[in-house]
Design a protein around this motif. Structure first.
Motif, PDB file in Angstrom:
ATOM      1  N   ALA A  39      29.372  38.437 -16.948  1.00  0.00           N
ATOM      2  CA  ALA A  39      28.296  38.402 -15.953  1.00  0.00           C
ATOM      3  C   ALA A  39      26.966  38.108 -16.638  1.00  0.00           C
ATOM      4  CB  ALA A  39      28.225  39.734 -15.209  1.00  0.00           C
ATOM      5  N   GLY A  40      26.133  37.325 -15.972  1.00  0.00           N
ATOM      6  CA  GLY A  40      24.826  36.987 -16.510  1.00  0.00           C
ATOM      7  C   GLY A  40      23.905  38.183 -16.611  1.00  0.00           C
ATOM      8  N   ASP A  41      24.186  39.241 -15.825  1.00  0.00           N
ATOM      9  CA  ASP A  41      23.351  40.437 -15.871  1.00  0.00           C
ATOM     10  C   ASP A  41      23.969  41.552 -16.721  1.00  0.00           C
ATOM     11  OD1 ASP A  41      25.396  40.928 -14.093  1.00  0.00           O
ATOM     12  OD2 ASP A  41      24.117  41.695 -12.487  1.00  0.00           O
ATOM     13  N   THR A  47      26.786  41.475 -24.135  1.00  0.00           N
ATOM     14  CA  THR A  47      26.752  40.028 -24.328  1.00  0.00           C
ATOM     15  C   THR A  47      27.003  39.674 -25.786  1.00  0.00           C
ATOM     16  OG1 THR A  47      25.186  39.809 -22.504  1.00  0.00           O
ATOM     17  CG2 THR A  47      25.347  37.949 -24.013  1.00  0.00           C
ATOM     18  N   PHE A  65      26.951  33.876 -13.182  1.00  0.00           N
ATOM     19  CA  PHE A  65      27.095  34.688 -11.964  1.00  0.00           C
ATOM     20  C   PHE A  65      26.448  36.055 -12.180  1.00  0.00           C
ATOM     21  CE2 PHE A  65      30.931  31.966 -12.250  1.00  0.00           C
ATOM     22  CZ  PHE A  65      30.620  31.104 -11.219  1.00  0.00           C
ATOM     23  N   ASP A  66      26.705  36.978 -11.290  1.00  0.00           N
ATOM     24  CA  ASP A  66      26.280  38.351 -11.499  1.00  0.00           C
ATOM     25  C   ASP A  66      27.501  39.242 -11.303  1.00  0.00           C
ATOM     26  OD1 ASP A  66      26.657  38.418  -8.777  1.00  0.00           O
ATOM     27  OD2 ASP A  66      24.556  38.619  -8.277  1.00  0.00           O
ATOM     28  N   ARG A  67      27.352  40.500 -11.697  1.00  0.00           N
ATOM     29  CA  ARG A  67      28.514  41.404 -11.675  1.00  0.00           C
ATOM     30  C   ARG A  67      29.066  41.600 -10.272  1.00  0.00           C
ATOM     31  NH1 ARG A  67      26.544  46.426 -14.715  1.00  0.00           N
ATOM     32  NH2 ARG A  67      25.439  44.911 -15.910  1.00  0.00           N
ATOM     33  N   GLU A  68      28.203  41.538  -9.280  1.00  0.00           N
ATOM     34  CA  GLU A  68      28.667  41.729  -7.898  1.00  0.00           C
ATOM     35  C   GLU A  68      29.548  40.561  -7.429  1.00  0.00           C
ATOM     36  OE1 GLU A  68      26.417  42.145  -3.752  1.00  0.00           O
ATOM     37  OE2 GLU A  68      25.769  43.610  -5.267  1.00  0.00           O
ATOM     38  N   SER A  69      29.119  39.328  -7.699  1.00  0.00           N
ATOM     39  CA  SER A  69      29.912  38.176  -7.251  1.00  0.00           C
ATOM     40  C   SER A  69      31.212  38.063  -8.046  1.00  0.00           C
ATOM     41  CB  SER A  69      29.109  36.884  -7.334  1.00  0.00           C
ATOM     42  OG  SER A  69      28.671  36.637  -8.636  1.00  0.00           O
ATOM     43  N   GLU A  78      32.019  45.917  -8.623  1.00  0.00           N
ATOM     44  CA  GLU A  78      31.317  45.130  -9.640  1.00  0.00           C
ATOM     45  C   GLU A  78      32.099  45.019 -10.949  1.00  0.00           C
ATOM     46  OE1 GLU A  78      27.556  47.033 -10.119  1.00  0.00           O
ATOM     47  OE2 GLU A  78      26.808  46.268  -8.218  1.00  0.00           O
ATOM     48  N   VAL A  80      31.820  43.248 -14.952  1.00  0.00           N
ATOM     49  CA  VAL A  80      30.933  42.630 -15.929  1.00  0.00           C
ATOM     50  C   VAL A  80      31.679  41.582 -16.746  1.00  0.00           C
ATOM     51  CG1 VAL A  80      29.502  43.057 -17.975  1.00  0.00           C
ATOM     52  CG2 VAL A  80      29.427  44.626 -16.044  1.00  0.00           C
ATOM     53  N   GLU A 102      24.767  28.167 -11.497  1.00  0.00           N
ATOM     54  CA  GLU A 102      24.790  29.618 -11.692  1.00  0.00           C
ATOM     55  C   GLU A 102      25.243  29.998 -13.098  1.00  0.00           C
ATOM     56  OE1 GLU A 102      26.471  28.151  -9.208  1.00  0.00           O
ATOM     57  OE2 GLU A 102      26.271  29.257  -7.335  1.00  0.00           O
TER      58      GLU A 102
END
Length: 107
Positions: A39-41, A47, A65-69, A78, A80, A102
């Motif tokens: 995930a990007g967040d 990371t 993306f983000d953890r939610e998607s 969510e 990661v 994204e």
């Protein structure tokens, strides 16, 4: 939802995706992982850890993306980090991700 995420859901239903920090690290070490999606967040430490591991074991890493998607795409809360364990799904998903905005990093 975009095509790469829906293909990730398809791979999950086929049993070709593993999630969770330790399980993904184990898949990387055993070379079972064919593609790792982070995930990007994710935190800076997470990371760095996955960037280093994937680099050492020569496994493609995608950060985006983000953890939610990511979680929604595989039908879980969510997430990661995910690892695709099937070469066919990994190639199909990474091809879709190359053209998306994204995704911030592909190694």
């Amino acid at each position: 939802m975009n095509r790469a995420l829906s293909q990730l859901g398809l791979a999950m239903r086929a049993g070709k995706v593993v999630t969770g920090d330790e399980i993904v690290l184990k898949a990387i070490r055993s070379s079972e992982a064919k593609l790792v999606i982070l995930a990007g967040d994710a935190s800076v430490n997470t990371t760095k850890k996955f960037r280093d591991k994937c680099g050492s074991y020569n496994i493609p890493l995608v950060i985006g993306f983000d953890r939610e998607s990511l979680g929604t795409s595989v039908g879980k809360p969510e997430r990661v980090v995910l690892a695709v364990t099937d070469q066919g799904f990994a190639e199909m998903i990474s091809k879709k991700m190359e053209t998306m905005s994204e995704v911030e990093y592909i190694e």
